[in-house]
Design a protein around this motif. Structure first.
Motif, short mmCIF file in Angstrom:
data_model
loop_
_atom_site.label_atom_id
_atom_site.label_comp_id
_atom_site.label_asym_id
_atom_site.label_seq_id
_atom_site.Cartn_x
_atom_site.Cartn_y
_atom_site.Cartn_z
N LEU A 82 4.61 24.28 -16.72
CA LEU A 82 3.70 23.17 -17.03
C LEU A 82 2.38 23.69 -17.57
O LEU A 82 1.86 23.19 -18.57
CB LEU A 82 3.46 22.32 -15.79
CG LEU A 82 4.64 21.47 -15.31
CD1 LEU A 82 4.38 20.95 -13.90
CD2 LEU A 82 4.89 20.32 -16.27
N GLN A 83 1.82 24.71 -16.93
CA GLN A 83 0.55 25.27 -17.36
C GLN A 83 0.64 25.90 -18.74
O GLN A 83 -0.26 25.75 -19.56
CB GLN A 83 0.05 26.29 -16.34
CG GLN A 83 -0.37 25.68 -15.03
CD GLN A 83 -0.59 26.70 -13.93
OE1 GLN A 83 -0.73 27.89 -14.19
NE2 GLN A 83 -0.63 26.22 -12.69
N ASN A 86 -4.48 18.19 -12.00
CA ASN A 86 -4.54 19.53 -11.41
C ASN A 86 -3.47 19.73 -10.34
O ASN A 86 -2.87 20.80 -10.26
CB ASN A 86 -5.93 19.81 -10.85
CG ASN A 86 -6.94 20.06 -11.95
OD1 ASN A 86 -6.60 20.58 -13.01
ND2 ASN A 86 -8.18 19.69 -11.71
N GLN A 87 -3.23 18.70 -9.53
CA GLN A 87 -2.17 18.78 -8.53
C GLN A 87 -0.82 19.04 -9.19
O GLN A 87 -0.02 19.83 -8.71
CB GLN A 87 -2.07 17.49 -7.72
CG GLN A 87 -3.06 17.35 -6.62
CD GLN A 87 -2.79 16.08 -5.83
OE1 GLN A 87 -2.73 14.98 -6.40
NE2 GLN A 87 -2.63 16.22 -4.53
N ILE A 88 -0.58 18.35 -10.28
CA ILE A 88 0.69 18.47 -10.99
C ILE A 88 0.81 19.85 -11.61
O ILE A 88 1.83 20.54 -11.43
CB ILE A 88 0.82 17.37 -12.06
CG1 ILE A 88 0.88 15.99 -11.40
CG2 ILE A 88 2.03 17.61 -12.96
CD1 ILE A 88 0.52 14.84 -12.30
N ASN A 140 1.63 19.80 -4.10
CA ASN A 140 2.11 18.58 -3.47
C ASN A 140 1.89 17.34 -4.34
O ASN A 140 1.37 16.32 -3.88
CB ASN A 140 1.45 18.40 -2.09
CG ASN A 140 2.20 17.45 -1.21
OD1 ASN A 140 3.42 17.33 -1.29
ND2 ASN A 140 1.49 16.76 -0.35
N PRO A 141 2.31 17.41 -5.61
CA PRO A 141 2.12 16.26 -6.50
C PRO A 141 3.17 15.20 -6.26
O PRO A 141 4.22 15.45 -5.65
CB PRO A 141 2.31 16.87 -7.89
CG PRO A 141 3.35 17.93 -7.65
CD PRO A 141 2.99 18.51 -6.29
N VAL A 167 5.10 14.53 -11.95
CA VAL A 167 5.51 15.82 -12.52
C VAL A 167 6.41 15.57 -13.73
O VAL A 167 6.21 16.16 -14.80
CB VAL A 167 6.23 16.70 -11.48
CG1 VAL A 167 6.77 17.97 -12.13
CG2 VAL A 167 5.29 17.03 -10.32
N TRP A 168 7.37 14.68 -13.57
CA TRP A 168 8.27 14.36 -14.69
C TRP A 168 7.52 13.69 -15.83
O TRP A 168 7.78 13.94 -17.00
CB TRP A 168 9.42 13.48 -14.20
CG TRP A 168 10.43 14.26 -13.45
CD1 TRP A 168 10.51 14.42 -12.09
CD2 TRP A 168 11.50 15.03 -14.00
NE1 TRP A 168 11.57 15.24 -11.78
CE2 TRP A 168 12.19 15.63 -12.94
CE3 TRP A 168 11.94 15.27 -15.31
CZ2 TRP A 168 13.30 16.44 -13.13
CZ3 TRP A 168 13.06 16.09 -15.49
CH2 TRP A 168 13.72 16.66 -14.41
#
Length: 94
Positions: free
Chosen positions: A14-15, A40-42, A47-48, A53-54
């Motif tokens: 992701l990053q 930022n959590q994602i 714990n997102p 996330v998807w």
């Protein structure tokens, strides 16, 4: 449920795709309709919310393809069609 290693891999993927995206943060947040804290959590897999996330995964893929930029490959999130358990919105597509 992802293992710890799968979470680390997903965060890296992701990053990497986020860093390839040529867009300012305010546009991204507006497109996704989430806060910077949620983003930022994602991106850190801290714990997102799974649906988010998807959502970010699809957003990054869509926007990178629009720009003609290569998408860094996803491992556990490789095929978005396998996600049957975590619904999410796609406000940037509306």
């Amino acid at each position: 449920m992802l293992t710890r290693q799968e979470e680390l891999n997903t965060a890296h993927e992701l990053q990497e795709n986020f860093s390839r995206l040529n867009s300012d943060l305010s546009t991204i947040l507006n497109d996704l309709q989430i806060s910077v804290e949620e983003l930022n959590q994602i991106l850190n897999m801290d714990n997102p919310e799974p649906g988010h996330v998807w959502m970010v995964r699809d957003y990054l893929e869509d926007k990178l393809k629009e720009q003609g930029t290569e998408v860094y490959p996803f491992s556990k999130l490789a095929d978005h069609s396998v996600n049957r358990w975590f619904p999410y919105e796609t406000p940037w597509r509306n």
